[in-house]
Write a protein that holds these residues in place. Structure first.
Motif, mmCIF file in Angstrom:
data_model
loop_
_atom_site.group_PDB
_atom_site.id
_atom_site.type_symbol
_atom_site.label_atom_id
_atom_site.label_comp_id
_atom_site.label_asym_id
_atom_site.label_seq_id
_atom_site.Cartn_x
_atom_site.Cartn_y
_atom_site.Cartn_z
ATOM 1 N N SER A 82 0.847 -1.183 0.000
ATOM 2 C CA SER A 82 0.000 0.000 0.000
ATOM 3 C C SER A 82 0.881 1.231 0.000
ATOM 4 N N LYS A 83 0.316 2.268 -0.514
ATOM 5 C CA LYS A 83 1.045 3.520 -0.590
ATOM 6 C C LYS A 83 0.246 4.560 0.172
ATOM 7 N N LYS A 84 0.893 5.212 1.085
ATOM 8 C CA LYS A 84 0.224 6.248 1.858
ATOM 9 C C LYS A 84 0.117 7.495 0.992
ATOM 10 N N ILE A 85 -1.095 7.969 0.832
ATOM 11 C CA ILE A 85 -1.323 9.158 0.019
ATOM 12 C C ILE A 85 -1.571 10.325 0.960
ATOM 13 N N VAL A 86 -0.786 11.329 0.836
ATOM 14 C CA VAL A 86 -0.965 12.535 1.636
ATOM 15 C C VAL A 86 -1.863 13.474 0.840
ATOM 16 N N PRO A 87 -3.048 13.805 1.396
ATOM 17 C CA PRO A 87 -3.957 14.659 0.628
ATOM 18 C C PRO A 87 -3.364 16.043 0.422
ATOM 19 N N HIS A 88 -3.454 16.505 -0.790
ATOM 20 C CA HIS A 88 -3.010 17.869 -1.040
ATOM 21 C C HIS A 88 -4.157 18.801 -0.660
ATOM 22 N N HIS A 89 -3.846 20.007 -0.466
ATOM 23 C CA HIS A 89 -4.845 20.956 0.006
ATOM 24 C C HIS A 89 -5.754 21.376 -1.140
ATOM 25 N N LEU A 90 -6.971 20.836 -1.095
ATOM 26 C CA LEU A 90 -7.977 21.183 -2.090
ATOM 27 C C LEU A 90 -8.842 22.301 -1.538
ATOM 28 N N PRO A 91 -9.312 23.176 -2.379
ATOM 29 C CA PRO A 91 -10.196 24.230 -1.875
ATOM 30 C C PRO A 91 -11.545 23.636 -1.470
ATOM 31 N N ASN A 92 -12.012 24.015 -0.312
ATOM 32 C CA ASN A 92 -13.314 23.569 0.154
ATOM 33 C C ASN A 92 -14.382 24.405 -0.550
ATOM 34 N N LYS A 93 -15.309 23.744 -1.255
ATOM 35 C CA LYS A 93 -16.361 24.443 -1.987
ATOM 36 C C LYS A 93 -17.644 24.412 -1.163
ATOM 37 N N VAL A 94 -18.468 25.408 -1.363
ATOM 38 C CA VAL A 94 -19.778 25.475 -0.716
ATOM 39 C C VAL A 94 -20.815 25.615 -1.822
ATOM 40 N N THR A 95 -21.823 24.745 -1.787
ATOM 41 C CA THR A 95 -22.914 24.802 -2.760
ATOM 42 C C THR A 95 -24.220 24.949 -1.999
ATOM 43 N N HIS A 96 -25.060 25.869 -2.451
ATOM 44 C CA HIS A 96 -26.392 26.073 -1.887
ATOM 45 C C HIS A 96 -27.410 25.582 -2.915
ATOM 46 N N LEU A 97 -28.339 24.750 -2.471
ATOM 47 C CA LEU A 97 -29.368 24.198 -3.352
ATOM 48 C C LEU A 97 -30.745 24.553 -2.815
ATOM 49 N N HIS A 98 -31.680 24.756 -3.731
ATOM 50 C CA HIS A 98 -33.073 24.994 -3.355
ATOM 51 C C HIS A 98 -33.949 24.200 -4.324
ATOM 52 N N PHE A 99 -34.795 23.330 -3.763
ATOM 53 C CA PHE A 99 -35.692 22.527 -4.594
ATOM 54 C C PHE A 99 -36.858 22.061 -3.742
ATOM 55 N N TYR A 100 -37.804 21.374 -4.393
ATOM 56 C CA TYR A 100 -38.991 20.854 -3.710
ATOM 57 C C TYR A 100 -39.042 19.339 -3.879
ATOM 58 N N TYR A 101 -39.350 18.676 -2.785
ATOM 59 C CA TYR A 101 -39.379 17.215 -2.671
ATOM 60 C C TYR A 101 -40.847 16.807 -2.617
ATOM 61 N N PHE A 102 -41.293 16.013 -3.591
ATOM 62 C CA PHE A 102 -42.696 15.603 -3.681
ATOM 63 C C PHE A 102 -42.836 14.195 -3.119
ATOM 64 N N ASP A 103 -43.444 14.085 -1.936
ATOM 65 C CA ASP A 103 -43.624 12.809 -1.243
ATOM 66 C C ASP A 103 -45.096 12.420 -1.363
ATOM 67 N N ILE A 104 -45.418 11.565 -2.332
ATOM 68 C CA ILE A 104 -46.812 11.251 -2.657
ATOM 69 C C ILE A 104 -47.116 9.792 -2.303
ATOM 70 N N HIS A 105 -48.090 9.604 -1.416
ATOM 71 C CA HIS A 105 -48.482 8.272 -0.942
ATOM 72 C C HIS A 105 -49.746 7.746 -1.621
ATOM 73 N N THR A 106 -50.452 8.606 -2.350
ATOM 74 C CA THR A 106 -51.756 8.231 -2.912
ATOM 75 C C THR A 106 -51.702 8.210 -4.437
ATOM 76 N N GLY A 107 -52.808 7.771 -5.035
ATOM 77 C CA GLY A 107 -52.936 7.777 -6.490
ATOM 78 C C GLY A 107 -52.465 6.479 -7.122
ATOM 79 N N ASN A 108 -52.448 6.474 -8.462
ATOM 80 C CA ASN A 108 -52.059 5.276 -9.209
ATOM 81 C C ASN A 108 -50.564 5.023 -9.215
ATOM 82 N N ASN A 109 -49.771 6.069 -9.007
ATOM 83 C CA ASN A 109 -48.319 5.930 -9.077
ATOM 84 C C ASN A 109 -47.667 6.637 -7.880
ATOM 85 N N PRO A 110 -47.848 6.114 -6.660
ATOM 86 C CA PRO A 110 -47.267 6.787 -5.495
ATOM 87 C C PRO A 110 -45.737 6.726 -5.531
#
Length: 185
Positions: free
Chosen positions: A25-53
């Motif tokens: 095995s080879k020990k890999i020393v992580p190089h310094h990567l820039p830490n990224k920040v992502t902001h997301l906005h969306f809607y989650y449709f949780d449907i229990h009824t109907g023909n195709n829940p």
């Protein structure tokens, strides 16, 4: 007359055969990567009824007290669409697949979620983040833990602030607004 080099040759071959099966095995020393920040906005449709829940019950507990109507122990499998807006006609940007379990023995509905949020369009196509968290459904705003990801969200951590945009308590159908902050490399 015997060759002086034969024992050395045999020893050399044995060492090489042993080294061929040796795990290295080879020990890999992580190089310094820039830490990224992502902001997301969306809607989650949780449907229990109907023909195709998009959320279905896959396991129920044995009820020992028929008068108690608790959902405790009920397991749901989900494949919920993620949309840009709260309307059913909004563009689908991905889907949330996984399980959630009704994990509260009281009347306060609490789910424990094991869900992967995968994106199927735009610049995030093929990327996803994963949530493993407690979700107390009746609280107006909840915070879920982001515990990993793949694609552009590899090594992700973060949180999702969620609130019900629409919730039918009789059918359990809901549209949930997600505001997600993801830290990744």
């Amino acid at each position: 007359m015997e060759n002086k080099f034969t024992p050395i040759l045999v020893l050399f071959l044995c060492i090489n055969l042993v080294n061929c099966g040796y795990y290295k095995s080879k020990k890999i020393v992580p190089h310094h990567l820039p830490n990224k920040v992502t902001h997301l906005h969306f809607y989650y449709f949780d449907i229990h009824t109907g023909n195709n829940p998009s959320a279905v019950i896959v396991a129920r507990p044995n009820q020992t007290n028929p008068k108690k109507s608790s959902l405790f122990g009920t397991v749901y499998a989900i494949d919920n669409p993620l949309r840009e807006g709260p309307e059913e006609t909004s563009n689908v940007v991905g889907n949330a697949q996984g399980l959630y379990v009704s994990s509260s023995q009281t009347e306060d509905v609490t789910l424990t979620m094991y869900v992967d949020f995968a994106f199927t369009s735009g610049e995030l196509n093929g990327s996803s983040f994963s949530v493993l968290s407690r979700n107390p459904v009746r609280e107006p705003t909840r915070e879920l833990a982001v515990v990993g990801g793949r694609g552009k969200f590899r090594m992700a951590t973060g949180f999702a602030l969620i609130r019900a945009h629409f919730l039918n308590v009789t059918t359990a159908d809901g549209i949930i607004e997600y505001n997600v902050t993801i830290f990744h490399y």
